[in-house]
Design an enzyme around this catalytic site. Sequence first.
Site, PDB file in Angstrom:
ATOM      1  N   CYS A  21       0.842  -1.206   0.000  1.00 14.60           N
ATOM      2  CA  CYS A  21       0.000   0.000   0.000  1.00 14.60           C
ATOM      3  C   CYS A  21       0.873   1.250   0.000  1.00 14.60           C
ATOM      4  O   CYS A  21       2.104   1.168   0.036  1.00 14.60           O
ATOM      5  CB  CYS A  21      -0.931   0.015   1.205  1.00 14.60           C
ATOM      6  SG  CYS A  21      -0.048   0.180   2.776  1.00 14.60           S
ATOM      7  N   CYS A  24       3.512   1.630   2.645  1.00 12.68           N
ATOM      8  CA  CYS A  24       4.781   0.940   2.354  1.00 12.68           C
ATOM      9  C   CYS A  24       5.675   1.832   1.502  1.00 12.68           C
ATOM     10  O   CYS A  24       6.887   1.918   1.729  1.00 12.68           O
ATOM     11  CB  CYS A  24       4.520  -0.369   1.618  1.00 12.68           C
ATOM     12  SG  CYS A  24       3.537  -1.570   2.521  1.00 12.68           S
ATOM     13  N   ASP A 434       9.594  29.571 -29.750  1.00 13.06           N
ATOM     14  CA  ASP A 434      10.784  30.032 -30.461  1.00 13.06           C
ATOM     15  C   ASP A 434      10.455  30.011 -31.955  1.00 13.06           C
ATOM     16  O   ASP A 434       9.514  29.327 -32.375  1.00 13.06           O
ATOM     17  CB  ASP A 434      11.952  29.091 -30.132  1.00 13.06           C
ATOM     18  CG  ASP A 434      13.191  29.423 -30.943  1.00 13.06           C
ATOM     19  OD1 ASP A 434      13.546  30.610 -31.006  1.00 13.06           O
ATOM     20  OD2 ASP A 434      13.784  28.497 -31.515  1.00 13.06           O
ATOM     21  N   ASP A 628      14.168  24.483 -29.471  1.00 16.53           N
ATOM     22  CA  ASP A 628      14.913  23.363 -30.053  1.00 16.53           C
ATOM     23  C   ASP A 628      15.830  22.681 -29.048  1.00 16.53           C
ATOM     24  O   ASP A 628      16.522  21.732 -29.373  1.00 16.53           O
ATOM     25  CB  ASP A 628      15.714  23.814 -31.281  1.00 16.53           C
ATOM     26  CG  ASP A 628      16.760  24.870 -30.936  1.00 16.53           C
ATOM     27  OD1 ASP A 628      17.044  25.059 -29.743  1.00 16.53           O
ATOM     28  OD2 ASP A 628      17.287  25.505 -31.864  1.00 16.53           O
ATOM     29  N   ASP A 632      18.012  27.343 -26.672  1.00 15.41           N
ATOM     30  CA  ASP A 632      16.897  27.745 -25.822  1.00 15.41           C
ATOM     31  C   ASP A 632      16.956  27.101 -24.446  1.00 15.41           C
ATOM     32  O   ASP A 632      15.981  27.163 -23.689  1.00 15.41           O
ATOM     33  CB  ASP A 632      15.561  27.362 -26.492  1.00 15.41           C
ATOM     34  CG  ASP A 632      15.319  28.160 -27.760  1.00 15.41           C
ATOM     35  OD1 ASP A 632      15.519  29.380 -27.726  1.00 15.41           O
ATOM     36  OD2 ASP A 632      14.956  27.559 -28.777  1.00 15.41           O
TER      37      ASP A 632
END
Length: 740
Positions: A21, A24, A434, A628, A632
Amino acid sequence: MDNNSDNNSNVKRFLISGMTCASCVSKVEKALSKVHGVTSASVNLVERTAIVQGGVSTEILIKVVNDIGYQAKECGNGESESEKESLESFQYKKLLKKSAMAAVVGIPLMVADFFHVLPYLDESRGQIFWIGVGILSLGVLIYSGEQFFRGFWASLKYRSATMDTLIALGTGSAWVYSMLLSLFPVLLPEFARHVYFEAAVVIIAFVNLGSALEAKARGKTSEAIQKLLALQPKMARVIRNLIETDIPLDQVKVGDIVRVRPGEKIPVDGKVVEGSSWVDESMLTGESMPVEKSVEQEAHAGTLNKSGSFLLKATRIGRETALAQIVEMVKTAQSSKPHLGRLADQISSVFVPVVMALALLTFSVWFYFGPTPSIAYAFVTMMTVLIIACPCALGLATPLSIMVGVGKAAEHGILIRNGEALQKAGQLTTIVLDKTGTVTEGRPEVTRIVGSFEFNEQKVLQLAASLERHSEHPLAQAIVAKFKETNLDFLSLQNFHAEAGQGVCAMFEGKNIYFGNMKLMRHVHMDLGDFASPASGETSMYLALEEKVIGRVSVSDPLKKDAKATVETLQKMGLKIILMTGDSHDVAQRVAQTLGIQEVVSELLPGDKEQKIRELQMQGEKVGMVGDGMNDAPSLSRAHVGFAIGRGTDVAIESGDVILMGEGLTPIVSAIQISKVTIRNIYQNFFGAFLYNVLSLPIAAGILYPHWGILLNPMIAGAAMTLSSLTVVLNANRLKTGHL
């Protein structure tokens, strides 16, 4: 690239067994995070995996996990999936056997009890019968429920509480209560002598069945990984010492020459050294059209050779291939957690202790204020509260949806680095684009040719290409590429020479011929005449023969085919679109006008873009940046979500949170839509899990009994707990069949 490799070398992946669960998960994550040198630890309940980053030895990490009651095993990239798949299959079959064993004993007892055909405890034969049933049910609990009791013991040992604690306490106390009553029936009056052996056994049957179905469903959630791994062939045909031999893929070395035949999957990344073909890269990039591959071009592992045969020089093998990096990225993203997932873990870590406290409170209220026999009512309601409240559904709510969402994105050629990016992508308010290489193709193309009466367009192109055929300038290469689409030959020119920054000159059929920009035309005193009005945003070069301009060739960076449609779709989704570029104002305005973008920021340096995004964020905008991934990088990192335009092998060095493997922009829309439906799915899972507990706990505690006489049977509680988990599993898997 080197930095990324270093980071990857510090990332270790483990298969974790014994988790049941979200409590855990929280327990394992806390233990790993406390290890000195660990920078991050992420545990996935669905995959039963842990991803640990930091310079810590494998042995130390495994020991830490083992010390808190779980078992860890390191797994590699390729083998982890096959190991996990076989482990899930084994676990599924084992849980089904355990469930069947418990059902074989429990269901007949439950049916017989319903029809009142079983002996009563106040009879001598009845006492012997129920002691025998108690011994038989103990054997069932040991065989079918041993994992819950081992987990319970570990939770006591390490002072924590998990789902195992609730199951073990509920079923264990039912057996102890029933056995004591069977041995000493005089403890309660005759009308209160009811045992719950069948309830304990049937509850174990239900819980094991639910766990088995969850294990089966977990296998389906990782289908994206299975599909990606299936792309890579097991063998490769390698040429060594002029002999072609089929060898296992793991024996291929960098520098080997590999033959790829028609219809075969490419086994490694490499460069074509001989031959050509068309290659289907759809599973890698999301692009449906095959791509032509010829000498010196790169081909990638897992892509499908459609037609011709060619030789490939291996440049990346094993984990270094683009496919392996993609698989690793998808797996990491599926195992990561958005904020919602961490919230669920925090809630679950306190949920189990709260439920135990509520169970004790329930027992006390019924014992002191309940009807006779109060001990029986108190015991039954306490057991029902413990069983029905297991936080399985809560723990599964986020990781299941994240796994399916990330896998669905991968099928669309979208790689999502982490769950946080998946969550944030659907919350964006502004998309910054861009220009070069993002909304445009990033490479110049001939867009317009104007000829004269004596020289038509084809002749102008032939002369221009003949002049530029040996130049390495991008504009010259664009003209030559355009000319190669025709069936004409280059013309023979003499006395070729270049004018730096202006153009080229030569002799053609004994006459001076010039090709270059306006500076060259002015230098040789040419009147441009009717050729003096190029289109906005185009770079024009003029062709002159002797003293007369005879043509113009215009080159520009064309927009991507899907750019305009993508911008329109994003705007319809309510997003503000901003074009940011380092290009000139005129060019930026022309592109923005064509795309229908109102806001333009031009003539920026990479650092300026990052600052503009920071300003937008300060204004309260949730910003997604599309670039790209190279120049950037600062702005992609600054944005809430960075969308990097990938190129297959560039995956490892991209700076974005989301990588678009193809060259188009349409996947941006898909990524945002996948984010929205995935987060909506998580909220649905949370709502269902919380609603289940909010409604079920008071009913289990007996709130309906005073007015309507309704008391929930512990066996019904076990079935309800199982159904709540299965509802979450089915809802998450619904994402796979949903349409974007």
